[in-house]
Design a protein around this motif. Structure first.
Motif, short mmCIF file in Angstrom:
data_model
loop_
_atom_site.label_atom_id
_atom_site.label_comp_id
_atom_site.label_asym_id
_atom_site.label_seq_id
_atom_site.Cartn_x
_atom_site.Cartn_y
_atom_site.Cartn_z
N THR A 668 0.84 -1.18 0.00
CA THR A 668 0.00 0.00 0.00
C THR A 668 0.88 1.23 0.00
OG1 THR A 668 -1.69 -1.19 1.25
CG2 THR A 668 -1.86 1.22 1.17
N TYR A 669 0.60 2.18 -0.91
CA TYR A 669 1.42 3.38 -1.00
C TYR A 669 0.91 4.47 -0.06
CZ TYR A 669 3.84 1.30 -4.93
OH TYR A 669 4.61 0.47 -5.71
N ALA A 670 1.71 5.52 0.07
CA ALA A 670 1.42 6.55 1.06
C ALA A 670 0.08 7.23 0.85
CB ALA A 670 2.54 7.60 1.06
N ASP A 671 -0.39 7.29 -0.39
CA ASP A 671 -1.67 7.93 -0.65
C ASP A 671 -2.87 7.01 -0.38
OD1 ASP A 671 -1.43 6.15 -2.71
OD2 ASP A 671 -1.65 7.62 -4.32
N GLY A 672 -2.60 5.82 0.14
CA GLY A 672 -3.66 4.89 0.46
C GLY A 672 -3.99 3.88 -0.63
N HIS A 673 -3.37 4.03 -1.80
CA HIS A 673 -3.66 3.11 -2.90
C HIS A 673 -3.00 1.76 -2.63
CE1 HIS A 673 -4.13 1.37 -6.82
NE2 HIS A 673 -2.82 1.32 -7.01
#
Length: 991
Positions: A668-673
């Protein structure tokens, strides 16, 4: 021939203008966007001149003189100013604007002169910027431009320059302009290219001017269009036909389209606004020579057309061009003068600013010179610094009264360092001139002589520059276009033993023996690294040399002036050609023998000081460095703790012997994706596994976690039961190509492979280099520098690099990118043989037909999850699915009717209609023997031409993705139900 070229160019302009496209062989789309160009729209200009966008493309608009800010509190006064009538008596009025602050007070004034083909509309941003800096600004559309009346005389002292003097009169007595004495306002003039020459000529003929800034302009217009680089020669050189056609074309079109001159309107009323007067009425377009000349003065037009017909200037044309040049008037220029000239400029090179500066220095006129790395052929990378210097000059001249002391005597841009986008800036107290004494000779390995031919008709012609546009392709392509066989000769130096900084005009002595009585040649200086030749400043030196047939003639030639760096180990190559596509060349066949006298080349250098404030050690950089060090410290602690945790990950004995197991990976990336969501699959020995999925499915992210390039948030990847983590011993048995190859561009392909293997620390005998070189199939190119490789060649080298050591697991991310069909076909059996030897291959690809033919197994991902996995046969074959091909002539309605009737029969689970034009077919899922299904189809009127139990992987793949989408929607609605592999395959086949 040249006249036909000009007419053809004009026809292109006319066509392009009619449909709103960039005209006249303009720069590439990328370069045009860089020049802030827009579609040409002649109709928008009542005066019939090209739009400002075309002016920018033509390279005659001001270069780098505005910062793009829109200012408030600026009042614009619009006026019509009557000036001298045309020679035929037609009255002329100029469209003028005066921009001023909306607050009272006395200020210096600045005249802004636009570039050729432009108008006062091009000056608005710059004018409002200067108003905010405390100036009153006057700008105008020149005679024959924009809405102004009259015709173009090419900066004639009796017309355009006299017009500018009349405009200075508008500033006399204005209460918002500082008055030095009655009738003498404090005023400076700034212009670029066409406007730059006018600025110099105005400063030389009007004693009221207090300072002149001229940007990328000419010294002698005759030398600009007929350049001659033979030192000491007063004979015109070859005609600069390509630039001349672009220069001539835009203004000529106005007459062909019947444009009229502007009618004056009432000036806008400001505090001191005045009522405008009537502008001159232009003439409508006619036919023949008048129409072709457009808004050009007939005399100027006639002389240019004569030169276009013959490729040679008439004495009358040379006299006119020299009279319309600063060179003829500089003795009258006594005020501080600032010359900005570009090193990326095939129209007006550094030699023009040099000639002007030398005249001014000799007569003790205060002068400063700045070399920028932009020009008519490109933008300056130091635009902000260039802008600040121009403001400093105006402030020193018009405010502080420091004069030229407001700027350094000489400033020049260095070459842009590797991995940076802005050139460093250096300075010297005074301008040394191109003939400065700091020079050194470098020996050629062989000075000649070499034979070269001027081809009959002058064609084909070498291609070195495109007059403002870039030549597509890499360095190899550019050199091949310039060095045509039989028409060129190359003279190389030995590899340089140290880095060489060149600043100024290199010089050679050329000995020519010819069958003709006059020789035209073009010289350019290339840098050769390995086998790749590059032209650093993309400039060429034209020469015309009178000769006696059969007798040698020796001349000294100044090569194009610029500033660039040649790295140690590289060679310099002097390329001599008989043709150049930017110039008119003799059409008669001619054989020349060329030698370098003394077999040396004379290289100049500059020893300027790096400008204060340009250093990397300024406070801002130190602050950034401190922040980076703090971030690195945090990262280091985090990495240490993470590594400590990873070292305690247990091995999985139950997975030993399985080359790759992916178990529950999550990212999971920092932007929530969530790019990867609980991904699980495995690859066994002997398998070629295809990882499939649409863009954004999470394929590459998964592979990067498998290789330990990024950390997973949850889950693990195992190589023979060993968990993957950076530095894991299991990774030594993995070869990978992910997101494209990376190489050292100055090394050859072979050297890159050696360097890569040496970095592993393993025995060179284990590399199997010969085997992987067969895979690369680069032939002799393997010993060329990688910087000269095409994308496909780099891709093949990257695959070979991944295969070094014949790893047990080979992971290739989109390996066919850049490969042509034969190379793709050759890779297919190679990967299958590689896996058949007991190894494992994982291939991520979007070429489904290749995956179908190459892979034994597939894993299909969608939205970060695995939606199906198994063998290719399972996905495309089925006993309960039959693909039925119908006669091509079967109407779509009839196909649909057959499908509807089939669905009504017991035992038929589903019928899908595939309405491909020319190949209609049905995909029938039924629980009956295929023979019974065929009899049923025939009974229902199906005109069968073919049957198969196998679908193309593409159809199955699209079905899987669609089914996954439906499953996601079902899950959102709370009705998700896990299906077995056979259920999901049946659903896919039914689609």
């Amino acid at each position: 021939m040249i006249a036909r070229w000009v007419r053809r160019a004009l026809a292109v302009v006319a066509t392009a203008g009619a449909v709103g496209l960039p005209a006249l062989g303009m720069p590439s789309a990328a370069h045009a966007a860089q020049l802030a160009s827009a579609p040409v729209d002649f109709a928008s200009k009542p005066g019939g001149m090209p739009s400002s966008a075309l002016a920018s493309q033509l390279g005659f608009a001001p270069v780098g003189l505005g910062d793009g800010r829109v200012r408030a509190n600026v009042v614009e006064e619009q006026r019509w100013v009557p000036v001298r009538a045309e020679p035929d008596g037609t009255p002329v009025a100029l469209d003028v604007s005066i921009w001023r602050p909306d607050t009272p007070g006395e200020r210096p004034a600045v005249l802004l002169a636009h570039g050729f083909g432009g108008s006062k509309a091009d000056l608005v941003q710059r004018a409002t910027d200067l108003v905010a800096d405390g100036y009153v600004v006057l700008g105008w559309s020149a005679r024959g431009a924009g809405d102004s009346g009259g015709r173009i005389h090419l900066d004639d002292p009796d017309y355009e320059v006299a017009d500018a003097r009349a405009l200075v009169d508008l500033l006399v007595g204005r209460p918002d302009v500082i008055q030095e004495e009655p009738g003498n306002p404090r005023v400076g003039v700034v212009g670029a290219s066409y406007g730059g020459a006018l600025a110099l000529m105005l400063g030389a003929t009007d004693s009221r001017i207090d300072g002149v800034a001229a940007v990328v302009t000419w010294h002698d217009l005759a030398d600009a269009f007929f350049p001659q680089q033979v030192v000491g020669s007063d004979q015109p050189g070859p005609f600069k036909a390509l630039w001349a056609s672009r220069f001539f074309g835009g203004a000529s079109l106005a007459g062909a389209t019947g444009a009229t001159g502007a009618t004056g309107t009432t000036g806008a009323t400001g505090t001191t606004g005045a009522t405008g007067t009537t502008g001159a009425t232009g003439t409508t377009g006619t036919t023949g020579a008048t129409a072709l000349c457009g808004r050009f003065d007939p005399t100027v037009c006639r002389l240019f057309l004569q030169a276009a017909e013959t490729g040679q200037p008439s004495p009358e044309l040379l006299t006119l061009l020299r009279a319309h040049s600063p060179a003829s008037l500089l003795t009258g220029l006594k005020v501080p003068t600032y010359l900005v000239q570009g090193m990326s400029d095939t129209l007006f090179g550094l030699e023009h600013a040099d000639a002007t500066a030398r005249v001014l220095q000799a007569q003790r006129t205060p002068v400063a010179v700045r070399w920028i790395d932009g020009g008519h052929d490109g933008l300056s990378t130091t635009a902000e610094a260039d802008e600040a210097a121009l403001k400093a000059f105006l402030f020193g001249t018009l405010n502080s009264r420091l004069g030229i002391k407001g700027v350094a005597g000489f400033v020049y841009a260095g070459p842009v360092p590797r991995r940076q986008t802005v050139a460093p800036i250096y300075s010297l107290p005074t301008y040394p001139g191109l003939a400065q004494a700091t020079r050194a000779s470098v020996a050629m390995t062989d000075g000649g002589p070499r034979a070269l031919l001027n081809p009959p008709g002058g064609l084909p012609a070498s291609l070195t520059t495109l007059a403002g546009a870039t030549i597509p392709g890499g360095a190899g392509t550019a050199y091949q276009l310039a060095a045509l066989p039989g028409q060129s000769a190359a003279f190389d130096t030995a590899p340089l033993d140290a880095r060489r900084d060149i600043g100024g005009a290199p010089r050679v002595r050329l000995t020519v023996t010819s069958t003709g009585s006059s020789v035209t040649l073009f010289l350019s200086l290339w840098q050769v690294t390995g086998d790749a030749a590059t032209l650093a400043r993309k400039l060429v030196a034209p020469v015309t040399i009178p000769t006696t047939p059969g007798q040698p003639t020796t001349v000294t030639v100044d090569l194009p002036a610029a500033n660039w760096t040649v790295e140690s180990g590289s060679r310099l190559r002097l390329l001599v050609t008989t043709t150049d596509s930017a110039y008119a060349v003799p059409r008669a066949a001619r054989l020349d023998r060329v030698a370098i006298d003394g077999a040396t080349i004379d290289l100049p250098s500059l020893d300027g000081t790096r400008v204060s404030g340009e250093s990397d050690l300024d406070t801002e950089s130190l602050g950034v460095a401190a922040a980076l060090l703090a971030a690195l410290a945090v990262w280091g602690v985090t990495a240490f703790l993470a590594r400590h945790r990873r070292t305690h990950l247990p091995e999985r004995p139950d997975l030993k012997g399985v080359p790759l197991v992916v178990d529950g990976l999550v990212k999971t990336y920092a932007d929530g994706h969530r790019a990867v969501d609980d991904v699980t699959w495995r690859a066994e020995r002997g398998q070629v596994v295809g990882l499939l999925g649409p863009n954004g499915a999470g394929k590459t992210t998964t592979l990067r976690m498998v290789l330990g390039l990024i950390a997973a948030d949850a889950g693990h990847a195992y190589l023979n039961g060993v968990p993957v983590q950076p530095g894991s011993r299991a990774l030594r048995h993995v070869g990978a190509l992910v997101e494209g190859p990376g190489f050292l561009p100055h090394l050859t392909g072979r050297q890159n492979l050696h360097a890569f293997w040496a970095a592993t620390g393993r025995d060179p005998a284990e590399s199997h280099l010969d085997d992987v070189l067969d895979v690369a199939a680069l032939g002799g190119a393997i010993d060329r520098p990688v910087r000269s490789y095409s994308h496909g060649m780099k891709q093949r080298l990257g695959i070979a690099q991944a295969m070094l050591g014949l790893p047990d697991l080979l992971i290739l991310d989109e390996p066919t990118n850049g490969l042509d069909p034969p190379q793709i076909a050759a890779m297919r059996p190679m990967l299958q043989r590689y896996a058949a030897a007991g190894r494992t291959v994982v291939v991520s690809s979007h070429l489904l037909a290749e995956v179908e033919q190459t892979c034994s197994h597939v894993v299909v991902m969608h939205a970060g999850r695995v939606v199906i996995s198994g063998t290719v046969a399972e996905l495309v074959d089925s006993a309960d699915t039959t693909v039925v091909w119908l006669a091509p002539a079967t109407p779509p309605a009839a196909v649909g009717d057959v499908a509807d009737r089939l669905r009504a029969h017991a035992g038929v689970a589903d019928v899908e209609v595939v309405a491909d034009e020319g190949e209609p077919r049905l995909v029938v899922t039924a629980g009956m023997p295929r023979a019974d299904l065929v009899r049923l189809l025939t009974a229902e009127g199906a005109d069968i031409v073919g049957l198969s139990s196998r679908r193309h992987l593409e159809e199955a793949f699209l079905g899987v993705i669609a089914a996954a989408g439906e499953a996601s929607e079902t899950a959102v609605n709370g009705r998700a139900k896990e299906k077995s592999l056979s259920d999901r395959l049946r659903q896919v086949r039914a689609r």
